[in-house]
Scaffold this active site. Structure first.
Site, PDB file in Angstrom:
ATOM      1  N   CYS A  79      10.812  -3.730   5.057  1.00 12.42           N
ATOM      2  CA  CYS A  79      10.792  -5.147   5.420  1.00 12.42           C
ATOM      3  C   CYS A  79      11.565  -6.004   4.402  1.00 12.42           C
ATOM      4  CB  CYS A  79       9.351  -5.619   5.592  1.00 12.42           C
ATOM      5  SG  CYS A  79       9.214  -7.160   6.525  1.00 12.42           S
ATOM      6  N   HIS A 167       6.969  -1.962   9.505  1.00 10.09           N
ATOM      7  CA  HIS A 167       5.971  -1.474   8.547  1.00 10.09           C
ATOM      8  C   HIS A 167       5.428  -0.115   8.989  1.00 10.09           C
ATOM      9  CE1 HIS A 167       5.493  -5.036   5.935  1.00 10.09           C
ATOM     10  NE2 HIS A 167       5.892  -5.692   7.013  1.00 10.09           N
ATOM     11  N   GLU A 169       3.363   1.719   7.385  1.00  8.11           N
ATOM     12  CA  GLU A 169       2.043   1.964   6.821  1.00  8.11           C
ATOM     13  C   GLU A 169       0.897   1.482   7.701  1.00  8.11           C
ATOM     14  OE1 GLU A 169       3.409  -2.003   4.990  1.00  8.11           O
ATOM     15  OE2 GLU A 169       4.290  -0.166   5.787  1.00  8.11           O
ATOM     16  N   SER A 221     -25.564   1.400 -11.284  1.00 11.95           N
ATOM     17  CA  SER A 221     -26.034   0.404 -10.319  1.00 11.95           C
ATOM     18  C   SER A 221     -26.705   1.038  -9.109  1.00 11.95           C
ATOM     19  CB  SER A 221     -24.839  -0.423  -9.828  1.00 11.95           C
ATOM     20  OG  SER A 221     -23.975   0.377  -9.042  1.00 11.95           O
ATOM     21  N   GLY A 222     -26.563   2.361  -8.959  1.00 10.48           N
ATOM     22  CA  GLY A 222     -27.039   3.015  -7.756  1.00 10.48           C
ATOM     23  C   GLY A 222     -25.961   3.128  -6.708  1.00 10.48           C
ATOM     24  N   GLY A 223     -24.811   2.470  -6.940  1.00  8.10           N
ATOM     25  CA  GLY A 223     -23.716   2.488  -5.982  1.00  8.10           C
ATOM     26  C   GLY A 223     -22.783   3.671  -6.184  1.00  8.10           C
ATOM     27  N   VAL A 224     -21.771   3.754  -5.319  1.00  8.02           N
ATOM     28  CA  VAL A 224     -20.858   4.900  -5.313  1.00  8.02           C
ATOM     29  C   VAL A 224     -20.028   4.961  -6.592  1.00  8.02           C
ATOM     30  CG1 VAL A 224     -18.908   5.973  -4.124  1.00  8.02           C
ATOM     31  CG2 VAL A 224     -20.712   4.866  -2.798  1.00  8.02           C
ATOM     32  N   ASP A 225     -19.393   3.849  -6.965  1.00  4.37           N
ATOM     33  CA  ASP A 225     -18.423   3.871  -8.064  1.00  4.37           C
ATOM     34  C   ASP A 225     -19.055   4.270  -9.390  1.00  4.37           C
ATOM     35  OD1 ASP A 225     -16.678   2.992  -6.119  1.00  4.37           O
ATOM     36  OD2 ASP A 225     -16.728   0.900  -6.765  1.00  4.37           O
ATOM     37  N   SER A 226     -20.137   3.601  -9.762  1.00  2.00           N
ATOM     38  CA  SER A 226     -20.745   3.914 -11.061  1.00  2.00           C
ATOM     39  C   SER A 226     -21.339   5.319 -11.059  1.00  2.00           C
ATOM     40  CB  SER A 226     -21.811   2.880 -11.434  1.00  2.00           C
ATOM     41  OG  SER A 226     -22.941   2.961 -10.583  1.00  2.00           O
ATOM     42  N   SER A 227     -21.846   5.776  -9.916  1.00  2.00           N
ATOM     43  CA  SER A 227     -22.447   7.109  -9.839  1.00  2.00           C
ATOM     44  C   SER A 227     -21.390   8.200  -9.999  1.00  2.00           C
ATOM     45  CB  SER A 227     -23.168   7.291  -8.496  1.00  2.00           C
ATOM     46  OG  SER A 227     -24.200   6.336  -8.340  1.00  2.00           O
TER      47      SER A 227
END
Length: 509
Positions: A79, A167, A169, A221-227
């Site tokens: 583009c 595009h 993508e 935190s119990g979340g995905v990233d920190s775990s």
């Protein structure tokens, strides 16, 4: 070094999507601003130029330094990138007579070109530009066209430099993934070795070398990233990882105890800290959403710092920062307009003299989940809906009291358990309950009530950037509404939020 595709960002809303598509081909890539990218080395196998909200006809349009790229490495310009190459190398770009936006079909495809191998005649593409290329530079050839755009794609002869005005993508370009594979794998000769398993192996080795015998403290935190970040660090340094899970009094019902138990089952060295009353005291009387976020963030850092100081000789702070956070922090567009304060800790206060280690900083959210799956984390963590850092603090509209938290925890528990019971939880990106700052009249038995109203929210999304409300069966909403009203003292009315994002946000505050 890991071989990679370099993506130069000119500010397009689709730039991250280009990177996600390349990663889906099991090829590593990085996004860098067009005016601030690393020195080209042998591990860079090709370069992609993104689109842009700018026009090449503007006086201040972005101008990249391609002196070590064009003609030296395979290049794909998308583009704005295609229009920049045309104009900068002797062609002509003009304002389109009509805005070229939306679906179009390729009525000409040069299948002799390696970029267009297996791209179907009449293949649908997605246009999104207000300028168009009227004349090409010398020594170039048109490689594809649509009814309205003759120069939909072109190539510089005798070099691997390609340009397209659509595009590849986006989902609406039906052969977009094929085109990107042709470029990344066919033309750039990238080995498709970027997998969750390979990432885990290289990350653990890298973390061992980086950290040695140093101690790391990390807030869970119990979340995905920190775990997932915790598990990678745990595999690398074992008992030298110290995890802290803070109960800010704004978690879901029973979450503090259940998440602590899960982490202990995973073998993590984790300490739970009950700081509910400290947060409640600091939040007393504050009803402004930004005010609440800032108080919650500040008190978390204070509690975390207190606990970190109890661990002797800690040198590193582990964080679950993921790649979109990194991209945003160095965006070509500069800091985005603040809609809400980010819930992560972000920059450390000066008094926390720790170095930072971020094992997920090169991953997108979906890749984090794949790495977590490779590490053996339970699905109850990996498939958990996103939950805001300030927790229920921004789902209680107005000021926060322990009683309001109790009411919302009960409502939310019934709602989330109902989603799981009905087999709907995994179909939804994010769901939650909101305690409204209004009361309404109701009747229970023969008595008049004047109690709280709550709103339920559930959205579908792929990345949280846009979202649509989830279309529940009416029977489900009726059942959950009855359960909430019959079982939660203080609530006599339930409503369902059917706003999409945009214009609304997923959270109310």
């Amino acid at each position: 070094m890991q071989e990679m595709i370099l993506i130069l960002d000119f500010g397009s809303q689709y730039t991250q999507l280009i990177a996600r598509r390349v990663r889906e081909l099991n090829v590593y890539c990085e996004i860098h601003p067009f005016n601030d990218f690393p020195k080209i080395k042998d591990h860079v196998k090709g370069v992609i130029l993104s689109g842009s909200p700018f026009s090449v006809r503007q006086a201040d349009h972005p101008i990249p330094d391609l002196s070590k790229i064009k003609g030296e490495l395979p290049l794909l310009a998308v583009c704005y990138g295609a229009q920049y190459l045309a104009q900068n190398y002797g062609g002509e770009v003009q304002k389109s007579s009509k805005r070229e936006y939306g679906r179009a079909n390729l009525n000409y495809v040069d299948h002799a070109q390696p970029l267009l191998k297996s791209v179907a005649e009449n293949s649908q593409v997605w246009m999104s530009h207000g300028d168009t290329i009227m004349q090409l530079p010398k020594d170039t050839s048109i490689i594809c066209s649509t009814d309205d755009v003759k120069i939909a794609g072109y190539r510089f002869n005798n070099e691997d430099s390609y340009a397209i005005q659509f595009h590849p993508e986006v989902f609406h370009t039906t052969d977009g993934k094929t085109l990107l594979r042709n470029f990344v794998v066919g033309i750039c000769n990238c080995v498709q070795s970027w997998t969750p398993k390979s990432y885990v192996e290289t990350s653990i080795a890298s973390l061992k070398a980086q950290l040695g015998n140093d101690k790391v403290v990390l807030g869970l935190s119990g979340g995905v990233d920190s775990s997932v970040a915790a598990m990678l660090l745990h595999r690398a340094i074992g008992a030298n990882l110290y995890c802290i899970f803070v109960d800010n009094g704004l978690l879901r019902k029973n979450e503090f105890e259940s998440v602590l138990h899960q982490y202990e089952d995973l073998g993590l060295n984790v300490k739970g800290v009950d700081s509910k009353n400290r947060f409640y005291d600091e939040l007393k009387g504050e009803s402004d959403p930004e005010g609440k976020r800032k108080i919650i963030g500040r008190v978390f850092v204070e509690v975390f710092d207190d606990e970190a100081h109890r661990i002797k000789d800690v040198k590193w702070l582990g964080q679950g920062t993921i790649y979109p956070d990194i991209i945003e922090s160095k965006s070509v567009k500069g800091p985005s307009a603040t809609i809400k304060s980010h819930h992560n800790v972000g920059g450390l206060p000066d008094y926390m003299k720790l170095k930072i280690v971020e094992p997920l900083s090169s991953l997108f959210k979906d890749e984090v989940r794949e790495v977590g799956n490779t590490l053996g984390l339970p699905q109850s963590i990996l498939n958990r809906h996103p939950f805001p850092g300030p927790g229920l603090g921004i789902r209680i509209l107005g000021d926060i009291t322990p009683e309001k938290v109790r009411v919302l925890q009960e409502v939310d528990f019934i709602y989330i358990e109902g989603l799981k019971e009905a087999g709907l939880y995994d179909q939804i990106w994010q769901a939650g309950s909101i305690l409204l700052p209004v009361r309404s009249v109701g009747v229970m038995g023969d008595e008049r009530t004047y109690e709280n109203a709550v709103a339920l929210r559930a959205v579908t999304s792929t990345d949280g950037m846009t979202a649509d409300w989830f279309h529940f069966p009416h029977e489900f909403l009726a059942k959950i509404s009855n359960r909430i009203i019959n079982n939660v003292k203080g609530v006599n009315r339930v409503v369902y939020d059917i706003s999409s994002k945009p214009p609304a946000t997923i959270e109310w505050e």
